[in-house]
Enzyme design. Structure first.
Site, PDB file in Angstrom:
ATOM      1  N   TYR A  43      13.158   7.163 -21.289  1.00  0.00           N
ATOM      2  CA  TYR A  43      14.455   7.814 -21.070  1.00  0.00           C
ATOM      3  C   TYR A  43      14.842   8.633 -22.306  1.00  0.00           C
ATOM      4  O   TYR A  43      15.294   9.775 -22.210  1.00  0.00           O
ATOM      5  CB  TYR A  43      15.539   6.765 -20.812  1.00  0.00           C
ATOM      6  CG  TYR A  43      15.756   6.350 -19.382  1.00  0.00           C
ATOM      7  CD1 TYR A  43      17.010   6.481 -18.787  1.00  0.00           C
ATOM      8  CD2 TYR A  43      14.741   5.796 -18.622  1.00  0.00           C
ATOM      9  CE1 TYR A  43      17.244   6.071 -17.483  1.00  0.00           C
ATOM     10  CE2 TYR A  43      14.952   5.377 -17.320  1.00  0.00           C
ATOM     11  CZ  TYR A  43      16.211   5.516 -16.757  1.00  0.00           C
ATOM     12  OH  TYR A  43      16.428   5.108 -15.464  1.00  0.00           O
TER      13      TYR A  43
ATOM     14  N   ASN B   3      10.156   1.897 -20.675  1.00  0.00           N
ATOM     15  CA  ASN B   3      10.906   2.806 -19.823  1.00  0.00           C
ATOM     16  C   ASN B   3      12.167   3.322 -20.523  1.00  0.00           C
ATOM     17  O   ASN B   3      12.563   4.470 -20.334  1.00  0.00           O
ATOM     18  CB  ASN B   3      11.284   2.112 -18.510  1.00  0.00           C
ATOM     19  CG  ASN B   3      10.103   1.985 -17.566  1.00  0.00           C
ATOM     20  OD1 ASN B   3       8.956   2.092 -17.984  1.00  0.00           O
ATOM     21  ND2 ASN B   3      10.369   1.744 -16.309  1.00  0.00           N
TER      22      ASN B   3
ATOM     23  N   ARG C 159       2.875  -5.172   4.713  1.00  0.00           N
ATOM     24  CA  ARG C 159       3.743  -5.733   5.748  1.00  0.00           C
ATOM     25  C   ARG C 159       3.729  -4.851   7.004  1.00  0.00           C
ATOM     26  O   ARG C 159       3.712  -5.357   8.121  1.00  0.00           O
ATOM     27  CB  ARG C 159       5.167  -5.881   5.207  1.00  0.00           C
ATOM     28  CG  ARG C 159       6.112  -6.531   6.191  1.00  0.00           C
ATOM     29  CD  ARG C 159       7.468  -6.805   5.528  1.00  0.00           C
ATOM     30  NE  ARG C 159       7.433  -8.021   4.738  1.00  0.00           N
ATOM     31  CZ  ARG C 159       8.456  -8.464   4.007  1.00  0.00           C
ATOM     32  NH1 ARG C 159       9.570  -7.760   3.923  1.00  0.00           N
ATOM     33  NH2 ARG C 159       8.366  -9.599   3.346  1.00  0.00           N
ATOM     34  N   THR C 160       3.732  -3.537   6.828  1.00  0.00           N
ATOM     35  CA  THR C 160       3.525  -2.630   7.953  1.00  0.00           C
ATOM     36  C   THR C 160       2.019  -2.470   8.115  1.00  0.00           C
ATOM     37  O   THR C 160       1.373  -1.719   7.387  1.00  0.00           O
ATOM     38  CB  THR C 160       4.182  -1.253   7.694  1.00  0.00           C
ATOM     39  OG1 THR C 160       5.575  -1.449   7.392  1.00  0.00           O
ATOM     40  CG2 THR C 160       4.042  -0.337   8.890  1.00  0.00           C
TER      41      THR C 160
ATOM     42  N   ASN D 272       8.175  -3.058 -10.882  1.00  0.00           N
ATOM     43  CA  ASN D 272       9.143  -2.867 -11.971  1.00  0.00           C
ATOM     44  C   ASN D 272      10.212  -3.950 -11.930  1.00  0.00           C
ATOM     45  O   ASN D 272      11.411  -3.651 -11.863  1.00  0.00           O
ATOM     46  CB  ASN D 272       9.802  -1.484 -11.855  1.00  0.00           C
ATOM     47  CG  ASN D 272       9.233  -0.496 -12.863  1.00  0.00           C
ATOM     48  OD1 ASN D 272       8.625  -0.888 -13.857  1.00  0.00           O
ATOM     49  ND2 ASN D 272       9.402   0.778 -12.599  1.00  0.00           N
TER      50      ASN D 272
ATOM     51  N   LEU E 111       0.819  -1.214   0.000  1.00  0.00           N
ATOM     52  CA  LEU E 111       0.000   0.000   0.000  1.00  0.00           C
ATOM     53  C   LEU E 111       0.856   1.269   0.000  1.00  0.00           C
ATOM     54  O   LEU E 111       0.664   2.168   0.820  1.00  0.00           O
ATOM     55  CB  LEU E 111      -0.959  -0.005   1.201  1.00  0.00           C
ATOM     56  CG  LEU E 111      -2.062  -1.060   1.129  1.00  0.00           C
ATOM     57  CD1 LEU E 111      -2.889  -1.066   2.410  1.00  0.00           C
ATOM     58  CD2 LEU E 111      -2.960  -0.816  -0.087  1.00  0.00           C
TER      59      LEU E 111
ATOM     60  N   LYS F 153       7.623  -3.649 -20.736  1.00  0.00           N
ATOM     61  CA  LYS F 153       7.634  -2.494 -19.833  1.00  0.00           C
ATOM     62  C   LYS F 153       9.040  -1.900 -19.733  1.00  0.00           C
ATOM     63  O   LYS F 153       9.208  -0.674 -19.672  1.00  0.00           O
ATOM     64  CB  LYS F 153       7.139  -2.919 -18.438  1.00  0.00           C
ATOM     65  CG  LYS F 153       7.223  -1.824 -17.354  1.00  0.00           C
ATOM     66  CD  LYS F 153       6.427  -0.577 -17.736  1.00  0.00           C
ATOM     67  CE  LYS F 153       6.110   0.326 -16.547  1.00  0.00           C
ATOM     68  NZ  LYS F 153       7.249   0.728 -15.734  1.00  0.00           N
TER      69      LYS F 153
END
Length: 483
Positions: free
Chosen positions: A192, A188, A34-35, A103, A11, A184
């Site tokens: 660039y 990217n 996880r948190t 990614n 999240l 993907k």
């Protein structure tokens, strides 16, 4: 109890926004982080009152999902993905799907697909592009992995993706195992290149033509109404016109040292691995590296002289040339990117739909532009198109742009303004259109010092020869000859 349609772990900004997107399209979502405090903060904040269930454990998340379960990971690429896969596997059943939307590097997705399938599960490694706004309103989604998983997630993915003005979804199946994350990665890399060429154009205007930010804002605004209409041109227009609450032009107070997360480097590295001349994107990566040497550049600027030449031509004529040079260079960037994807498809046995990839990039993603529609048309007309520069439309567009393109590069050299990506694009174009390159001399050199052999123009390809150039060498030749 009511079961949820989809599960998501992670999240951060992208995760939260994608969950809200899913819920807005009619899907119920279970979330975990996880948190665990982030779960509660989200469900009590942005997700309050929505069909979003906060879970405090992996077990709770999995048990709340309808079968076949679909769990997406939006966590940091690398070890975290492998860790969560290991945590999920004991709680899933055959036919359930693990989806990595981060990614990740495509070799990791190749490995993970095989591993997860060996456990009786299905795996998807998908590129998701568009940033936080795209995640919320509709990103470009590039899924690959287990082919059997696609029919099970197709409806969800295509509903939450961006759509073209014609209503076409910017999401389609890419191919097996790592194909989605490879596409993907190339996206990217092209990003660039696009960004670097835009900044080179900005530098020519600023340092070469001495244009104000407002003047540049106006030029980019005009370009965004024409053939360069794209997200990156649009945001450049906005950046150049932006002032803070004190009236300062923010672009001028930003340190000129670029960051990078590595996907451009991955693209350039893979091009080297596959022997593809991805020169423009390579220069874009190196330009970021050079920008990061800020202290060295400041010192060098006091020691190394540049030309005293001042631009004395027509500013309007030259900005028109810049538009043509940027457009032609952009065509080369995509031509190189598609060459890389074609080589990868051969190497990894993927059946890539090149027109479909252009469609996926039409909306939601960072490189979205009107231009991509023409690429889709090119590959729809000729799915076996070897190089985008050979498509009739792009061949004619480049032909019209070449004189302006050359004028821009010559003027940049004259003024001492670095344009590495645009000049690399022109060099590639000139190299690709050359029937004969000086590699014959290079092969002679290799044969001279290392007996690496060569082929001959008057003999069939595949026959190799060695010359005893000095009269002192023997007849033994190296067997290492790679084209």
């Amino acid at each position: 109890m009511d079961l949820n349609d989809f599960g998501l772990i992670g999240l951060a900004v992208m995760g939260e926004n994608l969950v809200l997107n899913l819920e807005s399209k009619g899907f119920s979502v279970a979330v975990f982080n996880r948190t665990v405090s982030k779960v509660d903060a989200f469900t009590e904040g942005r997700a309050r009152g929505k069909r979003i269930k906060g879970c405090h454990s992996i077990e709770e998340l999995v048990s709340s999902l309808s079968r076949p379960r679909k769990v997406m990971l939006l966590v940091k690429a690398g070890k975290a993905v492998d860790d969560f896969i290991e945590m999920l596997i004991p709680h899933l059943e055959p036919g359930d799907i693990i989806i990595d939307g981060g990614n990740s590097h495509f070799p990791d997705s190749i490995r993970r697909t095989a591993y997860v399938e060996s456990k009786g599960l299905l795996y998807i490694g998908t590129g998701v592009s568009g940033g936080e706004e795209g995640a919320l309103k509709g990103p470009s989604i590039m899924p690959g992995g287990s082919p059997a998983a696609w029919p099970l997630v197709k409806d969800i993915f295509q509903k939450i993706s961006a759509h073209t003005e014609q209503g076409e979804s910017c999401c389609e199946w890419v191919g097996e195992n790592g194909a989605g994350h490879f596409v993907k990665m190339v996206h990217n890399g092209i990003e660039y290149g696009d960004m670097q060429m835009i900044t080179e154009t900005y530098q020519m205007m600023k340092a070469g033509l001495k244009m104000s930010n407002q003047d540049m804002h106006d030029v980019f605004a005009g370009w965004n109404e024409g053939k360069l209409d794209s997200y990156l041109i649009e945001i450049t227009r906005d950046i150049l016109g932006y002032r803070d609450e004190e009236g300062k032009e923010v672009v001028d107070i930003i340190l000129d040292a670029a960051g990078q997360k590595g996907t451009g480097k991955w693209t350039a590295t893979e091009a080297l691995n596959l022997g593809q001349p991805l020169t423009l994107i390579g220069e874009a990566v190196f330009a970021r590296c050079l920008s990061a040497l800020k202290d060295e550049r400041v010192a060098a600027s006091k020691e190394l002289p540049g030309p005293d030449t001042v631009f004395d031509g027509s500013r309007d004529s030259f900005t028109a040339d810049l538009e043509q040079a940027l457009y032609a260079s952009k065509i080369v960037s995509y031509a190189q990117g598609y060459q890389l994807m074609r080589a990868a498809a051969d190497e990894y046995h993927w059946n890539l739909n090149y027109g479909g990839i252009a469609l996926m990039w039409r909306g939601g993603c960072i490189i979205r532009s009107v231009f991509l529609g023409k690429i889709k048309e090119a590959f729809d007309k000729n799915p076996r198109l070897v190089n985008l520069l050979l498509d009739p439309f792009f061949k004619e567009e480049v032909k019209k742009a070449v004189p302006a393109w050359r004028r821009v590069i010559m003027k940049a050299v004259e003024l001492g303004v670095p344009v590495p990506a645009m000049s690399a694009a022109l060099a590639y174009y000139d190299g690709y259109r050359s029937e004969r390159l000086p590699a014959n001399l290079l092969q002679a050199q290799r044969d001279y010092f290392g007996a690496h052999t060569y082929e001959r123009v008057d003999r069939p390809r595949g026959e190799f020869f060695h010359t005893n150039w000095t009269g002192r060498g023997g007849d033994t030749a190296s067997s290492a000859y790679i084209v």
